[in-house]
Design an enzyme around this catalytic site. Sequence first.
Site, PDB file in Angstrom:
ATOM      1  N   ASP A 101     -12.125  -0.381   1.661  1.00  0.00           N
ATOM      2  CA  ASP A 101     -12.113  -1.737   2.187  1.00  0.00           C
ATOM      3  C   ASP A 101     -12.882  -2.623   1.215  1.00  0.00           C
ATOM      4  OD1 ASP A 101     -12.024  -3.906   4.110  1.00  0.00           O
ATOM      5  OD2 ASP A 101     -11.859  -2.372   5.651  1.00  0.00           O
ATOM      6  N   ASP A 202     -10.256  -7.488   2.749  1.00  0.00           N
ATOM      7  CA  ASP A 202     -10.692  -8.227   3.924  1.00  0.00           C
ATOM      8  C   ASP A 202     -10.523  -9.740   3.739  1.00  0.00           C
ATOM      9  OD1 ASP A 202     -12.149  -7.838   6.533  1.00  0.00           O
ATOM     10  OD2 ASP A 202     -13.547  -9.237   5.583  1.00  0.00           O
ATOM     11  N   GLU A 258      -5.543  -8.578   3.917  1.00  0.00           N
ATOM     12  CA  GLU A 258      -5.646  -9.062   5.283  1.00  0.00           C
ATOM     13  C   GLU A 258      -5.612 -10.577   5.195  1.00  0.00           C
ATOM     14  OE1 GLU A 258      -8.492  -8.794   9.213  1.00  0.00           O
ATOM     15  OE2 GLU A 258      -9.206  -9.493   7.300  1.00  0.00           O
ATOM     16  N   HIS A 332      -9.423  -1.893  14.017  1.00  0.00           N
ATOM     17  CA  HIS A 332     -10.785  -2.019  14.534  1.00  0.00           C
ATOM     18  C   HIS A 332     -11.102  -3.417  15.055  1.00  0.00           C
ATOM     19  CE1 HIS A 332     -10.824  -3.750  10.624  1.00  0.00           C
ATOM     20  NE2 HIS A 332     -12.034  -4.234  10.823  1.00  0.00           N
ATOM     21  N   ASP A 333     -10.179  -4.359  14.880  1.00  0.00           N
ATOM     22  CA  ASP A 333     -10.372  -5.726  15.389  1.00  0.00           C
ATOM     23  C   ASP A 333      -9.540  -6.004  16.630  1.00  0.00           C
ATOM     24  OD1 ASP A 333     -12.081  -6.441  13.300  1.00  0.00           O
ATOM     25  OD2 ASP A 333     -10.433  -7.177  12.047  1.00  0.00           O
TER      26      ASP A 333
END
Length: 555
Positions: A101, A202, A258, A332-333
Amino acid sequence: MSEERKAWWKEAVVYQIYPRSFADSNGDGIGDLNGITAHLDYLKELGVDVIWVSPIYASPNHDNGYDISDYRAIMKEFGTMADFDRMLSEIHARGMKLVMDLVANHSSNEHQWFVESRKGRDNPYRDYYIWRDGVNGGPPNNWGSCFSGSAWEYDEASAQYYLHLFTKEQPDLNWANPKVRQSIFEMMRWWCDKGIDGFRMDVIGMIGKENFDDGPVAPGALYGDFSPSCMHTEATHRYLREMRQEVLNRYDLLTVGETSGTTENALRYENEDQSELNMVFAFEHNDGLNDGTELAKWSDHGAPLNDVRSTLNRWQLALQGKAWNTVYLGNHDQPRQVSRYGCDSELFRVKSAKMLATLIHTLRGTPYVYQGEELGMTNIYFTDISQYQDVENHNAWKQWVESGRVDAQDMLRYFARISRDNARTPMQWNTQPNAGFTTGTPWLPVNKNYLLINAEDQMKDPDSVYRYYQKLIALRHAHPVIVYGRFVPLLEDDPNVWAYQRVYAGKTLTVALNWTGRKAPCTLMDETAGQELISNYPTHQKGWLQPYEAIVKLS
Ligand code: TEU
Ligand code: CA
């Protein structure tokens, strides 16, 4: 239409690990790298090709590692660089790959760059971040942060504000400064030289800030929207092309941005000429389900077939032949996908988890499986604000509930539906205390349903959700039509059934999914010839799809 260009990252299935919640090897209640290494055979048996691990870098954990204080060190709680090297080589030894990430829109406020930057206007690192003078005794503009409150924090010592699009402990890096870009690119090469296989980037669509004008204020909102100045700007595309030159072109990587945004936005990041990224995560089917106001995420909004299907079908068609999709429902969000899109009551949990799995593995694009999804793990349904750990919930609670703007019970209901902590409860490995996640006290409680839902039991059960995922992944590896087939929507107005075909090299894959917990009239599969590849029911009913039934045929 031209034939799809072949690539390993199109054929792959990616499994996302949220390390804090995956497996704890030393009893401190926090998942760690040695915990991951100890469970690689589990992932190998599942059949996934790539592991994407959420941030494992040094971090004070205001946002669980999405606030990095040293990009070249491992978070203390997660282990050491030696543990990392061993994990990477064990992943490679099993023929799998590792995607890291990359959180580089912002760093932690404890990163050395920010510690320096904050020392004063003349510090050489001042321009590593975005500092501005206030206006009329207030912040430089009206932007709100993604996690409630103003996006600007005042610094007494230097009498200026710094920008943070997330928490105030996550100051935005100033990508307009070439030194920042060089520092990031150098760090990325350092990880690539260690042998990693890609990056999940991210909020990469926010790195280029075009201007600092006030943003539009939605009805009922307390702050302005920074998107027109910060999202998908020309500057961001310039930086990404530079990143391609300086880093990405030198290695054989999976890159996924993302970005959120529209299909038009996506097509600029991920194009077949590969000038920027391989693929991006779309948000429209998840976050787009809400009503677009600032409170949007905090609502009772459900996930009706029509909304989800029309959005995802549109993304399939818009990118076809031009760019590559990601396919995911959970991460995870997001809350647990079976709780949000399926049905997590005992009657339909397994059936609906398998139906959703069929969807993400048969649409066009690279499927992303979020840890525990392959077991049909569910939301935890906390009932009190004190049970939540996520900074997003606590900030929203302050902004909306403590100020009297939203009723506490309503907010708790919204949190139970959509809070990120739902997906962050520990992985359920077995029937031991704490589901075998830890011998200590888990940082976030284990879901009480672990006696019913856990990996060990499911690996023994040929009919489990885990075994169904394993079969879907094997089918992807066996049938090129699942990877490269052209997407053709069917029955687009059907009130219950999501259906489509994939067509490639003389083969046709037909998929029918009953999105509801009721029998739905449907003759498509009766009329479709060919071999059944997979279904979540042992037998079928002529003229009907049973509740949450999924059928895939190949002809
Ligand atoms: O998320 C970015 C983002 O915009 C959303 O997914 C957001 O966290 C969520 O919708 C809040 O409602 C990324 C990470 O995935 C997330 O975990 C981090 O908190 C965030 O960036 C900041 O780094
Ligand atoms: Ca640990």
